[in-house]
Design an enzyme around this catalytic site. Sequence first.
Site, short mmCIF file in Angstrom:
data_model
loop_
_atom_site.label_atom_id
_atom_site.label_comp_id
_atom_site.label_asym_id
_atom_site.label_seq_id
_atom_site.Cartn_x
_atom_site.Cartn_y
_atom_site.Cartn_z
N LYS A 31 40.19 64.51 56.38
CA LYS A 31 40.82 63.18 56.39
C LYS A 31 42.15 63.34 57.12
O LYS A 31 43.23 63.33 56.53
CB LYS A 31 41.02 62.68 54.95
CG LYS A 31 40.04 61.54 54.62
CD LYS A 31 40.25 60.94 53.27
CE LYS A 31 40.89 59.58 53.34
NZ LYS A 31 40.13 58.53 54.01
N1 PMP Z 1 34.17 57.97 56.23
C1 PMP Z 1 35.43 57.76 56.61
C2 PMP Z 1 35.78 57.90 58.06
C3 PMP Z 1 36.42 57.40 55.66
O1 PMP Z 1 37.68 57.18 56.05
C4 PMP Z 1 36.05 57.27 54.32
C5 PMP Z 1 37.09 56.87 53.30
N2 PMP Z 1 37.74 57.97 52.76
C6 PMP Z 1 34.72 57.51 53.95
C7 PMP Z 1 33.80 57.86 54.93
C8 PMP Z 1 34.29 57.46 52.51
O2 PMP Z 1 34.83 58.54 51.81
P1 PMP Z 1 35.16 58.46 50.25
O3 PMP Z 1 33.93 57.94 49.61
O4 PMP Z 1 35.48 59.84 49.86
O5 PMP Z 1 36.29 57.52 50.10
#
Ligand code: PMP
Length: 313
Positions: free
Chosen positions: A165
Site C-alpha cells: 500500500k
Molecule cells: N486494492 C487496492 C488498490 C486498494 O487500495 C484496496 C484498499 N486498501 C484494496 C484493493 C482492498 O484492500 P482491503 O480489503 O485490505 O482494504
Amino acid sequence: MGKIKAKIKAEKLWMNGKLIDWHDPKAYTHVISYTLHYGIGVFEGLRAYETHDGNSIIFRLEDHIKRFFESAKMEDLNIPFFKSDICNACIEVVKANKLTSGYIRPLSFIGESKMGLGHNKNDTKTTIMAWPWDSYLGDEGLKNGIRLKTSSWTKCRNMAMTKSKSVSNYGLSNRTKMEAIKAGYDEALLLDDNGLVAEASAENIFFVKDGKIITPPPSAPILIGITRNSIIDIATWEEYEIIERNFTREELYTADEVFLTGTAAELAPVREIDTQIIGNGKPGPTTLNLQKKFFNILRGKNGFYKDWLTHIY
Ligand code: PMP
C-alpha cells in the site's frame, strides 16, 4: 492556510509516538519533504465498527498492521516502532477522538533529510489519524449496486509494487477514479498488461457465475485485500466454491453477479460495467448473502469470527 477548507477534521492524531492536537504544528510537514516530491511512503486503511451490543471493535487490526510493515519493507522504509505499538496507537487514536466507528489511517512518510532520488530509509515520520467515514461508494451503492467503468489506464506488473500500500500506487488509482467519475460512473476497473482483469481503483473484484465465485489470483497485479481474504474465508465456510483465476472483462459482462471488496467500500454490488447491465441489474443472492454475513461479523453478531475483532473500549 489557503482558501480551500479541510473537510476532514478530528480532535487528535498520533505522531511519532505521541497523541497531539489535530492542528498542532507537529502535524504539518515541510514542503521539501521527500514524499511530497517523489511519492515514496506507505499507508493503511482500517475501520472501527460499533457492535450490536454497544461496544466498538477494529476489524482485523493485526493483519492490517502486519501489511503496513510489509509495505514499508517493500519500499525500504524503516518504521521505528513495534507492530504492537502501532496496534495500540490505532486504539488510542480512536479513543482520543471518542469514536464508536470510523476510518483509521496509519501513514509512514519521508521527511526533509535529502532531495534527489534515493531516500534515507530512517528519515520516516509515522502518524495515525482517525475520523468518521461513511461507506466509500455510498449507502445507495451498497444497497442497489454501483456502476463500474473499465479504465483507459493499465495496471502493469513490475511498474509498481502492487502488493504494497504505497503512496505512489495511488497516483494511478486516483487518475482512474477521476476518469470514471467524469464519465458518470462510480468506480474504475483496471486491466493488467495482458488485458486481464486486475482490480478496481481501491477494491478487489469478484464475480459469480453458475454458483461459483471467481476472483483474480494473488499473482495478478492486485493488492491482497484483507476484505478479499475475509470474503474468501466466509464464502468457503458457507460452502460456496471459490476459484482464484485470471479472467477477461467479457466474463464480467456475462456474469450472474459482480461485487467489489475493500475496507473503505466494504462489500459493494456492481450493477453495470461499461454500459453492460450485470445479471438483472440488481444485487444478486450470493452478493447479498455474503454482504449480510460480512456486516453481521463486523457488528460482532457472529462469535465464530471473534478473532478478527479487537475491542476498543
Ligand atoms: N486494492 C487496492 C488498490 C486498494 O487500495 C484496496 C484498499 N486498501 C484494496 C484493493 C482492498 O484492500 P482491503 O480489503 O485490505 O482494504
